[in-house]
Design an enzyme around this catalytic site. Structure first.
Site, PDB file in Angstrom:
ATOM      1  CG  HIS A  37     -37.118   1.673  -9.269  1.00 55.67           C
ATOM      2  ND1 HIS A  37     -37.839   0.587  -8.314  1.00 55.67           N
ATOM      3  CD2 HIS A  37     -36.435   1.513  -8.647  1.00 55.67           C
ATOM      4  CE1 HIS A  37     -37.428   1.059  -7.572  1.00 55.67           C
ATOM      5  NE2 HIS A  37     -36.739   0.833  -7.666  1.00 55.67           N
ATOM      6  NE  ARG A  44     -36.523   1.973  -1.190  1.00 61.40           N
ATOM      7  CZ  ARG A  44     -36.060   1.680  -2.659  1.00 61.40           C
ATOM      8  NH1 ARG A  44     -35.898   2.141  -3.603  1.00 61.40           N
ATOM      9  NH2 ARG A  44     -35.004   0.528  -2.416  1.00 61.40           N
TER      10      ARG A  44
END
Length: 309
Positions: free
Chosen positions: A272, A224
């Protein structure tokens, strides 16, 4: 008939509709899967956080909200969500993450960037040390972190793993707590971040902890974005304390075009993609979890609202 609301975004419907229908049938469920079900007629919700969040309050009949994502930080604090919430844990996520992490750890270990791109076409003879001499730290030993740590250990890296509570992972030296965190961070020449985002993990890698790392260390973050203090990382890169950072996740996504990470020579940006949810494998997990609840069994991978994962 079991009514299942697919509330993961209309654009995902085309990816998930067929695999979900097949998985529900395979699990022996008579299910009406739809993008539209009245709240008082909905039994289950298959969900992924979208730009337009739903209000869970009217869905009082719902027995389980099944997330399609491993990370649940964007939903776990939703005050309207009182139904049980399960996160996604499946082999597709694990395999994808293992492949991305091992690929980039090997890239940094072998110095592939230097060897593939040689300014001036120089013959750079700079062989890497053997993997068994390299300490690789993995922060986070959940399903994804443990799988990556074991894969790296199988490649003969000296793998150190850290988690909030002490765990045992074959082939991995495991640590926990504040002292354990310092031990791993200070010994790892390559550090992989696979922690969930919670109040306790935000900015975990701040200026002080970046200073603990061996000079010239590498950071790989597919976990994250907010696990790292961006300004502290940029400062550590400028000083040479950190040599390189490969980042797949960011505080704001997509990463804004003007962000310093884009142009920094010590930063690799990936969009991502470290481990995307695969419809085929995730659909089977969702269907099996719903089938468990229908049989009166507890669902797997329930989120602890106190810890946030």
């Amino acid at each position: 008939m079991t009514n299942i609301l697919f509330a993961a975004g209309g654009f995902r419907w085309g990816q998930f509709e067929a695999p979900l229908r097949a998985a529900l049938a395979e699990a022996g469920l008579q299910a009406d899967l739809s993008l539209e079900h009245a709240p008082d007629e909905t039994d289950y919700i298959i969900y992924a956080p979208n730009k337009h969040f739903i209000d869970f309050a009217p869905y009082g009949r719902v027995k389980l909200v099944q997330s399609l994502w491993a990370g649940v930080e964007n939903i776990v604090t939703d005050a309207t969500l009182t139904q049980p919430l399960a996160r996604m844990v499946d082999e597709g996520l694990s395999e994808g993450m293992v492949e991305w992490v091992t690929g980039h750890v090997l890239r940094h270990h072998l110095g592939m960037d230097r060897h593939i791109v040689n300014p001036g076409h120089e013959w750079v003879f700079d062989p890497a040390p053997l993997a068994r001499t390299r300490n690789v730290g993995v922060l986070g030993l959940g399903a994804l972190g443990a799988a990556c740590a074991q894969a790296l250990a199988a490649l003969n890296f000296n793998v150190l793993g850290w988690s909030r509570s002490l765990k045992a992972v074959d082939g991995v030296a495991c640590f926990a707590g504040d002292e354990g965190l310092r031990e791993i961070v200070s010994r790892s020449s390559i550090l992989v971040l696979l922690l969930p985002l919670t109040g306790a993990t935000e900015n975990l890698l701040n200026a002080e902890r970046l200073g603990w790392m061996p000079k010239g260390a590498v950071i790989v973050n597919p976990g994250r974005g907010p696990l790292i203090d961006d300004d502290a990382l940029l400062a550590a890169l400028e000083s040479g304390q950190i040599a390189q950072a490969t980042l797949d996740v960011f505080r704001e996504e997509p990463l804004p075009q003007g962000h310093p990470f884009w142009a920094h020579p010590g930063v690799t940006v990936t969009p991502h993609i470290a481990s995307e949810t695969r419809p085929e494998t995730a659909s089977r997990v969702a269907a099996q979890n719903i089938a468990r609840v229908e049989r009166g069994e507890p669902p797997l991978y329930l989120v602890d609202r106190q810890t946030g994962y």
